[in-house]
Design an enzyme around this catalytic site. Structure first.
Site, PDB file in Angstrom:
ATOM      1  CB  SER A 124      -0.829  -0.019   1.297  1.00  0.00           C
ATOM      2  OG  SER A 124      -1.472   1.220   1.513  1.00  0.00           O
ATOM      3  CE1 TYR A 138      -4.442  -2.008   5.088  1.00  0.00           C
ATOM      4  CE2 TYR A 138      -3.148  -0.042   4.645  1.00  0.00           C
ATOM      5  CZ  TYR A 138      -3.920  -1.095   4.185  1.00  0.00           C
ATOM      6  OH  TYR A 138      -4.157  -1.240   2.843  1.00  0.00           O
TER       7      TYR A 138
END
Ligand code: NAD
Length: 256
Positions: free
Chosen positions: A139, A152
């Site tokens: 990401s 995350y």
């Protein structure tokens, strides 16, 4: 390019990005092992319309023994895994001091530790055949942070590190390992964040614009189809010297 004769395992491929990538690889001729929860039949139907063999394994990737079972299934039913796309992931948003410990463990288990397990299990076969592609869907949060997303961000930075280490260990072989670092993609994972942003005013379109404006200079979403094309490129011979990369596809997010 053709992926005929290759088998792709795409984790978390019953939805969103994983489904887009699975479909693109199937359209290029790879047989596909899907994984994930939800509407499995719809996913299988979408991918198998490309005329390739498509199977599904419902491993919960936070459980190492279920990952091992999925790898054995791939070997038994499809002859092994040539292309491993580590895509399954979850999000939880809360400040560090309020972050539920159980949610931290769940995010790390799925978004990071599962990538280690699938890779360690798929690598021996790839090395034996001297051809393989490991594509880790990290990401923009593998490169930069946002407040409220500690687990995350930690997991995705970890995935980028794991990608580099794996790429170095396989550098003299026909196996490559790279990460893709998407910005915002309009999938169920992001829709939940848009719904939350819209709570104060109830305007979903405005919330979408707010989300994009904050991070994406392009003010447009990345699409699963674009990610499918990038994954396909990383499978190609032209990409054989792309090793250990963390490839941004984020509307300019991390260029700032
Ligand atoms: P999504 O919620 O649409 O899909 C997630 C997939 O993972 C589903 O198929 C789901 O069934 C599966 N899954 C969830 N928990 C699982 C488990 N324990 N075991 C096995 N499968 C499980 O999400 P998405 O937005 O398509 O995200 C896919 C990946 O892309 C994630 O790793 C995410 O972090 C990453 N990513 C997403 C965005 C975005 O904007 N959507 C941006 C950057 C990176």
């Amino acid at each position: 390019m053709t992926l005929h004769g290759k088998t792709a395992l795409v984790t978390g491929s019953t939805s969103g990005i994983g489904l887009g990538i699975a479909e693109r690889l199937a359209a290029s001729g790879a047989q596909v092992l899907l994984n994930g929860f939800g509407d499995i039949e719809a996913a299988r139907e979408r991918v198998s319309k490309h005329g390739v063999k498509v199977l599904h394994h419902g491993a919960d990737l936070s459980k190492p023994d279920e990952i091992a079972d999925m790898q054995s299934y791939a070997e038994r039913e499809l002859g092994g895994v040539d292309i491993l796309v580590n895509n399954a992931g979850i999000q939880h948003v809360a400040p560090v001091i309020e972050f539920p410990v159980e949610r931290w463990d769940a995010v790390i288990a799925l978004n990071l530790t599962a990538v280690f397990h699938t890779s360690r299990l798929a690598l021996p076969g790839m090395l034996e055949r001297n051809w393989g592609r490991i594509i880790n869907i990290a990401s923009a949060h593998g490169l930069v942070a946002s407040a409220g997303k500690s687990a995350y961000v930690a997991a995705k930075h970890g995935v980028v590190g794991l990608t580099k280490a794996t790429a170095l260990e396989t550098a003299t072989t026909g196996v490559t390992c790279n990460a893709i670092c998407p910005g915002w993609v309009l999938t169920p994972l992001v829709q939940k964040q848009i719904d939350k942003l819209a709570e104060p005013h109830g305007d979903l379109e405005r919330a979408k614009r707010e989300l994009l404006a904050e991070k994406h200079p392009s003010v447009e979403f990345v699409t699963p189809e674009q990610l499918g094309e990038l994954a396909l490129f990383l499978c190609s011979d032209a990409a054989v010297q792309v090793r250990g990369a963390a490839w941004s596809i984020d509307g300019g997010w991390t260029a700032r």
